[in-house]
Design a protein around this motif. Structure first.
Motif: not given
Length: 149
Positions: A8-13, A31-46
């Motif tokens: 997930s970190i790799n995809v976000l970076v 970008g393809r699924e229009n996912i919020s960056e904040k949501l991705v960061v939250a999932y990474i922390y979780i």
């Protein structure tokens, strides 16, 4: 769990540092699924917190020696995909990450499931500590892990 976190970190970076909008919108899942960056960061922390909690449970159920091994593997895995210069972007990235993770992951899997004999243990007695292990078993695990290394 750590693999999900580092991926997930790799995809976000990759999304944040993309040189073209086409890559962001067509090839990267964020970008393809229009996912919020904040949501991705939250999932990474979780996922990382869950990984840490599960790791502590394994340390409690096995032996304290698992803690430094897990920490070292975690640091290598995260710096493989994240940091000023991720290990994966370096010419010798696989050389730095392959041996410790290839051996470490196999060793941890065997260590937490092997109950018949002592593989490696860390014990504290008064003001000293004792690291004790079966070097033949560790050597056997190393040879089994060579394809992963």
């Amino acid at each position: 769990m750590l693999d999900f976190t580092t991926t997930s970190i790799n995809v976000l970076v990759d999304y944040q540092t993309a040189s073209s909008e086409d890559f962001k919108k067509e090839h990267n899942i964020i970008g393809r699924e229009n996912i919020s960056e904040k949501l991705v960061v939250a999932y990474i922390y979780i996922m990382f917190i869950l990984y840490f909690i599960l790791g502590l449970i394994l340390v409690y159920r096995t032996n304290l020696v698992l803690l430094p091994i897990g920490i070292i593997c975690s640091i290598i895995a995260i710096t493989y995909t994240y940091g000023p210069i991720p290990i994966s972007r370096m010419p010798l990235g696989e050389l730095f990450s392959g041996p410790p993770l290839g051996f470490g992951i196999i060793f941890i899997a065997i260590f937490v499931n092997y109950r018949d004999s002592l593989i490696l243990s860390l014990n504290f007695q008064n003001s000293t500590f004792v690291l004790q292990g079966d070097w033949l078993t560790i050597l056997a695990i190393f040879f089994v892990s060579l394809p992963q290394v």
